[in-house]
Write a protein that holds these residues in place. Structure first.
Motif, PDB file in Angstrom:
ATOM      1  N   THR A  34      62.784   4.595  45.940  1.00  0.00           N
ATOM      2  CA  THR A  34      63.791   3.208  45.540  1.00  0.00           C
ATOM      3  C   THR A  34      63.965   1.616  45.580  1.00  0.00           C
ATOM      4  N   ASN A  35      62.595   0.982  46.081  1.00  0.00           N
ATOM      5  CA  ASN A  35      61.594   0.395  46.343  1.00  0.00           C
ATOM      6  C   ASN A  35      61.080   0.320  44.889  1.00  0.00           C
ATOM      7  N   ILE A  36      60.874   0.993  44.406  1.00  0.00           N
ATOM      8  CA  ILE A  36      59.602   1.444  42.905  1.00  0.00           C
ATOM      9  C   ILE A  36      61.505   0.339  41.905  1.00  0.00           C
ATOM     10  N   ARG A  37      61.853   1.158  41.889  1.00  0.00           N
ATOM     11  CA  ARG A  37      62.767   1.826  41.592  1.00  0.00           C
ATOM     12  C   ARG A  37      63.642  -0.113  41.370  1.00  0.00           C
ATOM     13  N   TYR A  38      63.845  -0.668  41.980  1.00  0.00           N
ATOM     14  CA  TYR A  38      64.270  -2.374  42.382  1.00  0.00           C
ATOM     15  C   TYR A  38      63.452  -3.152  41.893  1.00  0.00           C
ATOM     16  N   THR A  39      62.279  -2.878  41.965  1.00  0.00           N
ATOM     17  CA  THR A  39      60.730  -3.610  41.196  1.00  0.00           C
ATOM     18  C   THR A  39      61.739  -3.911  40.133  1.00  0.00           C
ATOM     19  N   PHE A  40      60.810  -2.368  39.973  1.00  0.00           N
ATOM     20  CA  PHE A  40      61.099  -2.529  37.931  1.00  0.00           C
ATOM     21  C   PHE A  40      61.849  -2.825  37.251  1.00  0.00           C
ATOM     22  N   ASN A  41      64.009  -2.892  38.585  1.00  0.00           N
ATOM     23  CA  ASN A  41      64.891  -3.210  37.362  1.00  0.00           C
ATOM     24  C   ASN A  41      65.496  -4.851  37.044  1.00  0.00           C
ATOM     25  N   GLU A  42      63.516  -5.554  38.327  1.00  0.00           N
ATOM     26  CA  GLU A  42      63.862  -6.751  38.550  1.00  0.00           C
ATOM     27  C   GLU A  42      63.343  -7.145  36.965  1.00  0.00           C
ATOM     28  N   PHE A  43      61.866  -6.695  36.697  1.00  0.00           N
ATOM     29  CA  PHE A  43      60.891  -7.321  35.708  1.00  0.00           C
ATOM     30  C   PHE A  43      62.183  -7.096  34.659  1.00  0.00           C
ATOM     31  N   VAL A  44      62.808  -5.788  33.895  1.00  0.00           N
ATOM     32  CA  VAL A  44      63.213  -6.236  32.964  1.00  0.00           C
ATOM     33  C   VAL A  44      64.656  -6.238  33.412  1.00  0.00           C
ATOM     34  N   LYS A  45      65.527  -6.814  33.943  1.00  0.00           N
ATOM     35  CA  LYS A  45      66.449  -7.904  34.304  1.00  0.00           C
ATOM     36  C   LYS A  45      66.137  -9.755  34.044  1.00  0.00           C
ATOM     37  N   LEU A  46      64.828  -9.707  34.971  1.00  0.00           N
ATOM     38  CA  LEU A  46      64.578 -10.434  34.450  1.00  0.00           C
ATOM     39  C   LEU A  46      63.900 -11.484  33.065  1.00  0.00           C
ATOM     40  N   PRO A  47      63.946 -10.845  32.203  1.00  0.00           N
ATOM     41  CA  PRO A  47      63.240 -11.361  31.163  1.00  0.00           C
ATOM     42  C   PRO A  47      64.713 -11.958  30.327  1.00  0.00           C
ATOM     43  N   ALA A  48      65.660 -10.825  30.842  1.00  0.00           N
ATOM     44  CA  ALA A  48      67.369 -11.057  29.604  1.00  0.00           C
ATOM     45  C   ALA A  48      67.710 -12.300  30.610  1.00  0.00           C
ATOM     46  N   TYR A  49      67.605 -12.334  31.413  1.00  0.00           N
ATOM     47  CA  TYR A  49      68.329 -13.797  32.170  1.00  0.00           C
ATOM     48  C   TYR A  49      67.353 -14.703  31.820  1.00  0.00           C
ATOM     49  N   ALA A  50      66.038 -15.129  32.117  1.00  0.00           N
ATOM     50  CA  ALA A  50      65.393 -16.012  31.137  1.00  0.00           C
ATOM     51  C   ALA A  50      65.958 -16.348  30.166  1.00  0.00           C
ATOM     52  N   LEU A  51      66.336 -15.188  29.007  1.00  0.00           N
ATOM     53  CA  LEU A  51      66.858 -15.780  27.956  1.00  0.00           C
ATOM     54  C   LEU A  51      68.345 -16.272  27.389  1.00  0.00           C
ATOM     55  N   ARG A  52      68.619 -15.745  28.536  1.00  0.00           N
ATOM     56  CA  ARG A  52      70.406 -16.620  29.218  1.00  0.00           C
ATOM     57  C   ARG A  52      71.031 -15.475  28.153  1.00  0.00           C
ATOM     58  N   LEU A  53      70.655 -14.026  28.337  1.00  0.00           N
ATOM     59  CA  LEU A  53      72.049 -12.903  27.616  1.00  0.00           C
ATOM     60  C   LEU A  53      72.925 -12.744  28.848  1.00  0.00           C
ATOM     61  N   TYR A  54      72.574 -12.945  29.806  1.00  0.00           N
ATOM     62  CA  TYR A  54      74.267 -12.784  31.001  1.00  0.00           C
ATOM     63  C   TYR A  54      75.534 -13.654  30.711  1.00  0.00           C
ATOM     64  N   LYS A  55      75.541 -14.846  29.791  1.00  0.00           N
ATOM     65  CA  LYS A  55      76.179 -15.221  29.201  1.00  0.00           C
ATOM     66  C   LYS A  55      77.238 -14.674  27.583  1.00  0.00           C
ATOM     67  N   PHE A  56      75.956 -13.207  27.689  1.00  0.00           N
ATOM     68  CA  PHE A  56      77.119 -12.436  26.881  1.00  0.00           C
ATOM     69  C   PHE A  56      77.466 -11.151  27.263  1.00  0.00           C
ATOM     70  N   ILE A  57      76.723 -10.712  28.339  1.00  0.00           N
ATOM     71  CA  ILE A  57      76.985  -9.404  28.812  1.00  0.00           C
ATOM     72  C   ILE A  57      77.014  -9.787  30.336  1.00  0.00           C
ATOM     73  N   ASP A  58      77.909  -9.261  31.370  1.00  0.00           N
ATOM     74  CA  ASP A  58      77.888  -9.170  32.197  1.00  0.00           C
ATOM     75  C   ASP A  58      76.468  -8.110  33.016  1.00  0.00           C
ATOM     76  N   ILE A  59      75.419  -8.442  33.441  1.00  0.00           N
ATOM     77  CA  ILE A  59      74.196  -7.682  34.053  1.00  0.00           C
ATOM     78  C   ILE A  59      74.297  -8.063  35.564  1.00  0.00           C
ATOM     79  N   GLU A  60      73.711  -7.072  35.954  1.00  0.00           N
ATOM     80  CA  GLU A  60      73.623  -7.915  37.226  1.00  0.00           C
ATOM     81  C   GLU A  60      72.159  -8.193  37.539  1.00  0.00           C
TER      82      GLU A  60
END
Length: 185
Positions: free
Chosen positions: A159-185
């Motif tokens: 579970t912790n591996i999955r959470y950590t991996f997901n953060e490494f996927v989401k972090l670049p998306a947020y850094a690129l401001r994609l949250y303004k176009f899609i509502d990702i968690e």
């Protein structure tokens, strides 16, 4: 470079990530007295950490961002010792980005100038990235305090591996401001 050297280098990088990867994600600052403690929804331990800070008199108020979500309901906060009058409830957020937007709106409505933001340790780097952008030029001072999901070594629990991996996927998306176009968690 030979295949063997590349292979050894890749294994070393992978091993290093598995040992230290989660620690890159953790932002955990020293708490200080603030106007409100903001507990973000989403994982076990966040409400408990916010209540612990409240009981230690870091703030007179606790804001629950997505107060309707299991694990972050007003009744649970009250049962843990938060006074009903000390609760501010935000029920509209659907992502980390909207947690920041709606909590800022409530802070401005109530003229609150400082907050401790509480989320899970693995989630804090992204929380800080988003909150710093949303609160930029607001004059509101933020402090980031992490709750720990559990005491297990993160790479020994799927579970912790999955959470950590997901953060490494989401972090670049947020850094690129994609949250303004899609509502990702």
């Amino acid at each position: 470079m030979s295949r063997i050297k590349r292979g050894i280098m890749m294994l070393t990088l992978l091993f290093t990530f598995f040992i230290f990867g989660k620690y890159f994600l953790i932002v955990n600052e020293e708490p200080k007295k603030v106007d409100v403690i903001i507990a973000l929804s989403g994982d076990a331990g966040r409400l408990e950490k916010a209540v612990d800070l409240y009981k230690k008199d870091y703030s007179d108020y606790v804001m629950l961002s997505v107060a309707s979500e299991e694990g972050l309901r007003a009744q649970q906060a009250i049962e843990l010792g938060v006074l009903d009058a000390a609760l501010l409830l935000e029920d509209e957020a659907t992502s980390t980005y909207t947690n920041a937007v709606y909590s800022k709106d409530l802070m401005e409505l109530y003229h609150l100038r400082s907050a401790i933001v509480v989320s899970s340790d693995y989630h804090m780097r992204r929380v800080k990235l988003i909150f710093e952008r949303v609160y930029k030029d607001s004059g509101i001072e933020l402090t980031y305090v992490a709750s720990q999901r559990n005491d297990q070594v993160w790479y020994k629990d799927w579970t912790n591996i999955r959470y950590t991996f997901n953060e490494f996927v989401k972090l670049p998306a947020y850094a690129l401001r994609l949250y303004k176009f899609i509502d990702i968690e």
